[in-house]
Design an enzyme around this catalytic site. Sequence first.
Site, PDB file in Angstrom:
ATOM      1  N   GLU A   1       0.812  -1.197   0.000  1.00  0.00           N
ATOM      2  CA  GLU A   1       0.000   0.000   0.000  1.00  0.00           C
ATOM      3  C   GLU A   1       0.853   1.257   0.000  1.00  0.00           C
ATOM      4  O   GLU A   1       1.888   1.317   0.650  1.00  0.00           O
ATOM      5  CB  GLU A   1      -0.965  -0.041   1.192  1.00  0.00           C
ATOM      6  CG  GLU A   1      -1.985  -1.145   0.941  1.00  0.00           C
ATOM      7  CD  GLU A   1      -2.977  -1.379   2.051  1.00  0.00           C
ATOM      8  OE1 GLU A   1      -3.981  -2.047   1.789  1.00  0.00           O
ATOM      9  OE2 GLU A   1      -2.751  -0.893   3.175  1.00  0.00           O
TER      10      GLU A   1
ATOM     11  N   CYS B   1       3.424   8.243   1.475  1.00  0.00           N
ATOM     12  CA  CYS B   1       3.821   7.266   2.485  1.00  0.00           C
ATOM     13  C   CYS B   1       4.016   5.939   1.750  1.00  0.00           C
ATOM     14  O   CYS B   1       3.066   5.368   1.225  1.00  0.00           O
ATOM     15  CB  CYS B   1       2.729   7.166   3.553  1.00  0.00           C
ATOM     16  SG  CYS B   1       3.053   5.909   4.798  1.00  0.00           S
TER      17      CYS B   1
ATOM     18  N   CYS C   1       5.896  -7.615   7.039  1.00  0.00           N
ATOM     19  CA  CYS C   1       6.979  -7.128   7.899  1.00  0.00           C
ATOM     20  C   CYS C   1       7.430  -8.267   8.797  1.00  0.00           C
ATOM     21  O   CYS C   1       6.627  -9.103   9.207  1.00  0.00           O
ATOM     22  CB  CYS C   1       6.486  -5.962   8.752  1.00  0.00           C
ATOM     23  SG  CYS C   1       7.793  -5.116   9.673  1.00  0.00           S
TER      24      CYS C   1
ATOM     25  N   CYS D   1       5.553  -5.691  16.143  1.00  0.00           N
ATOM     26  CA  CYS D   1       4.943  -4.662  16.984  1.00  0.00           C
ATOM     27  C   CYS D   1       3.467  -5.006  17.180  1.00  0.00           C
ATOM     28  O   CYS D   1       2.737  -5.163  16.210  1.00  0.00           O
ATOM     29  CB  CYS D   1       5.094  -3.293  16.341  1.00  0.00           C
ATOM     30  SG  CYS D   1       6.802  -2.922  15.899  1.00  0.00           S
TER      31      CYS D   1
ATOM     32  N   CYS E   1       0.514  -2.879  15.466  1.00  0.00           N
ATOM     33  CA  CYS E   1       0.578  -2.546  14.039  1.00  0.00           C
ATOM     34  C   CYS E   1      -0.081  -3.627  13.194  1.00  0.00           C
ATOM     35  O   CYS E   1       0.169  -4.819  13.374  1.00  0.00           O
ATOM     36  CB  CYS E   1       2.039  -2.370  13.623  1.00  0.00           C
ATOM     37  SG  CYS E   1       2.229  -2.022  11.869  1.00  0.00           S
TER      38      CYS E   1
ATOM     39  N   GLU F   1       9.753  -2.700   7.310  1.00  0.00           N
ATOM     40  CA  GLU F   1      10.798  -2.006   8.062  1.00  0.00           C
ATOM     41  C   GLU F   1      11.921  -1.656   7.069  1.00  0.00           C
ATOM     42  O   GLU F   1      12.647  -2.543   6.604  1.00  0.00           O
ATOM     43  CB  GLU F   1      11.308  -2.925   9.188  1.00  0.00           C
ATOM     44  CG  GLU F   1      12.583  -2.492   9.865  1.00  0.00           C
ATOM     45  CD  GLU F   1      12.567  -1.048  10.381  1.00  0.00           C
ATOM     46  OE1 GLU F   1      11.615  -0.656  11.062  1.00  0.00           O
ATOM     47  OE2 GLU F   1      13.526  -0.313  10.063  1.00  0.00           O
TER      48      GLU F   1
ATOM     49  N   SER G   1      11.623   5.991   8.485  1.00  0.00           N
ATOM     50  CA  SER G   1      11.151   5.679   9.836  1.00  0.00           C
ATOM     51  C   SER G   1      11.549   4.253  10.174  1.00  0.00           C
ATOM     52  O   SER G   1      11.341   3.332   9.391  1.00  0.00           O
ATOM     53  CB  SER G   1       9.624   5.821   9.875  1.00  0.00           C
ATOM     54  OG  SER G   1       9.130   5.416  11.131  1.00  0.00           O
TER      55      SER G   1
ATOM     56  N   CYS H   1      -1.613   5.032   9.846  1.00  0.00           N
ATOM     57  CA  CYS H   1      -0.440   4.243  10.263  1.00  0.00           C
ATOM     58  C   CYS H   1      -0.854   2.904  10.842  1.00  0.00           C
ATOM     59  O   CYS H   1      -1.740   2.831  11.679  1.00  0.00           O
ATOM     60  CB  CYS H   1       0.342   4.945  11.359  1.00  0.00           C
ATOM     61  SG  CYS H   1       0.665   6.654  11.081  1.00  0.00           S
TER      62      CYS H   1
HETATM   63  N1  SAH Z   1       8.699  -0.108  10.374  1.00  0.00           N
HETATM   64  C1  SAH Z   1       8.883   1.300  10.393  1.00  0.00           C
HETATM   65  C2  SAH Z   1       7.962   2.068   9.467  1.00  0.00           C
HETATM   66  C3  SAH Z   1       6.506   1.670   9.419  1.00  0.00           C
HETATM   67  S1  SAH Z   1       5.470   2.121  10.755  1.00  0.00           S
HETATM   68  C4  SAH Z   1       8.765   1.834  11.812  1.00  0.00           C
HETATM   69  O1  SAH Z   1       8.456   1.061  12.702  1.00  0.00           O
HETATM   70  O2  SAH Z   1       9.035   2.996  12.037  1.00  0.00           O
HETATM   71  C5  SAH Z   1       5.258   3.847  10.710  1.00  0.00           C
HETATM   72  C6  SAH Z   1       4.846   4.439  12.064  1.00  0.00           C
HETATM   73  O3  SAH Z   1       3.489   4.073  12.389  1.00  0.00           O
HETATM   74  C7  SAH Z   1       5.691   3.913  13.208  1.00  0.00           C
HETATM   75  O4  SAH Z   1       6.042   4.949  14.072  1.00  0.00           O
HETATM   76  C8  SAH Z   1       4.756   2.934  13.892  1.00  0.00           C
HETATM   77  O5  SAH Z   1       5.126   2.737  15.210  1.00  0.00           O
HETATM   78  C9  SAH Z   1       3.427   3.634  13.733  1.00  0.00           C
HETATM   79  N2  SAH Z   1       2.247   2.773  13.890  1.00  0.00           N
HETATM   80  C10 SAH Z   1       2.148   1.457  13.642  1.00  0.00           C
HETATM   81  N3  SAH Z   1       0.900   1.030  13.901  1.00  0.00           N
HETATM   82  C11 SAH Z   1       0.190   2.110  14.289  1.00  0.00           C
HETATM   83  C12 SAH Z   1      -1.173   2.307  14.661  1.00  0.00           C
HETATM   84  N4  SAH Z   1      -2.044   1.316  14.649  1.00  0.00           N
HETATM   85  N5  SAH Z   1      -1.554   3.550  15.002  1.00  0.00           N
HETATM   86  C13 SAH Z   1      -0.666   4.592  14.974  1.00  0.00           C
HETATM   87  N6  SAH Z   1       0.610   4.462  14.621  1.00  0.00           N
HETATM   88  C14 SAH Z   1       1.045   3.228  14.293  1.00  0.00           C
END
Ligand code: SAH
Length: 344
Positions: free
Chosen positions: A90, A103, A110, A114, A117, A162, A193, A335
């Site tokens: 996406e 974005c 991934c 986390c 996410c 990532e 990021s 996000c």
């Molecule tokens: N893997 C990378 C980039 C992708 S995530 C990273 O971790 O930075 C991009 C951002 O969205 C990160 O800061 C992540 O922590 C945040 N994120 C992930 N899931 C989310 C959610 N459900 N709500 C808000 N932010 C979220």
Amino acid sequence: MKDIRTLSLEQLTDYFLSIGEKPFRAKQVYDWLWSKNLHSIDEMTNISKNLREKIAQEYTINPVSVDLLQKSADGTIKNGVKLHDGLLVESVLIPTETRTTACVSSQVGCSLNCEFCATARLKRMRNLEVAEIVDQVALIDRQSKLYFDRPLSNIVFMGMGEPMMNYKNVVEAIRKITQPEGLGMSPRRITVSTSGIPKMIKMLADEEVKVKLALSLHSAIEEKRNDIMPFSEKFPLTDIMEALQYWYSKTGSPVTFEYCVWGGINDTEEDIKALIKYCRKVPSKVNIIQYNPIGEGKFDHRSTKAEERYVSELTKAGITVMVRKSRGGDIDAACGQLANKSAE
Ligand code: SAH
């Protein structure tokens, strides 16, 4: 057949020399591929038809295509982007008054885990190719011109995946996006990021191309962070900080910490104090990201009160802090909501 976009300019030059053509042909083709983002060898109009056919006998182009385009009430556009092997990622266009941000994704799925996410629920299928990353940027640039009458202004690697786990291709894509013979965008408008892989942060600091860095922190208390981002057990916060300090010493670019506030998880005084202490170790600012629910119950308690406390205490401590409003929530483009439906 091999994708011609896997060749470097040198390799393209060697190819043209090997078929008895002048080396400047390589530059012409490179320009079509990386500056104009052309997806058809046959449309390279400054190359003779004969030569175009010859090239097409040996090479192909595997462009990405938009499988599904969704528009949010707030103007955000989410693209389900199909890759040549049928997998989906996406890419999101986020418009504001003054800018358009792309974005983009760096991986299909991934490998990190986390808990909050949506992408983490998919297993990592594969890394994106350089051209697949550049295509997302070019695609959103076209959409920005079409729907908002202005070119793309910023890029964030905050889509699926990532970026540091697909390091080589991400950096090469950034080169292609920024170099004058490519899309010519300013590296200062690109943010990578990461969840925080110290070795790779240092490597990026040493690259010639200078981008901005954001670190997904979410807690400056080790055990807590390990709970919500289990992979981070391998990367202690002190190692991450050491890498961030190295980053700043090499680039002079302050770090952005990304931080969600969850009621019952990281909403106490102790959490705020730990964040302030951590931030002070490196020139930085904090972006409080509004959490987008993904149906994982324990993260669903948004606490605006706690967010306000974070903002006031960070500000008092002299740390720049912004609350980032969520965009595109109605189309699951926010996000962490970029789950690949085809892989579910
Ligand atoms: N893997 C990378 C980039 C992708 S995530 C990273 O971790 O930075 C991009 C951002 O969205 C990160 O800061 C992540 O922590 C945040 N994120 C992930 N899931 C989310 C959610 N459900 N709500 C808000 N932010 C979220």
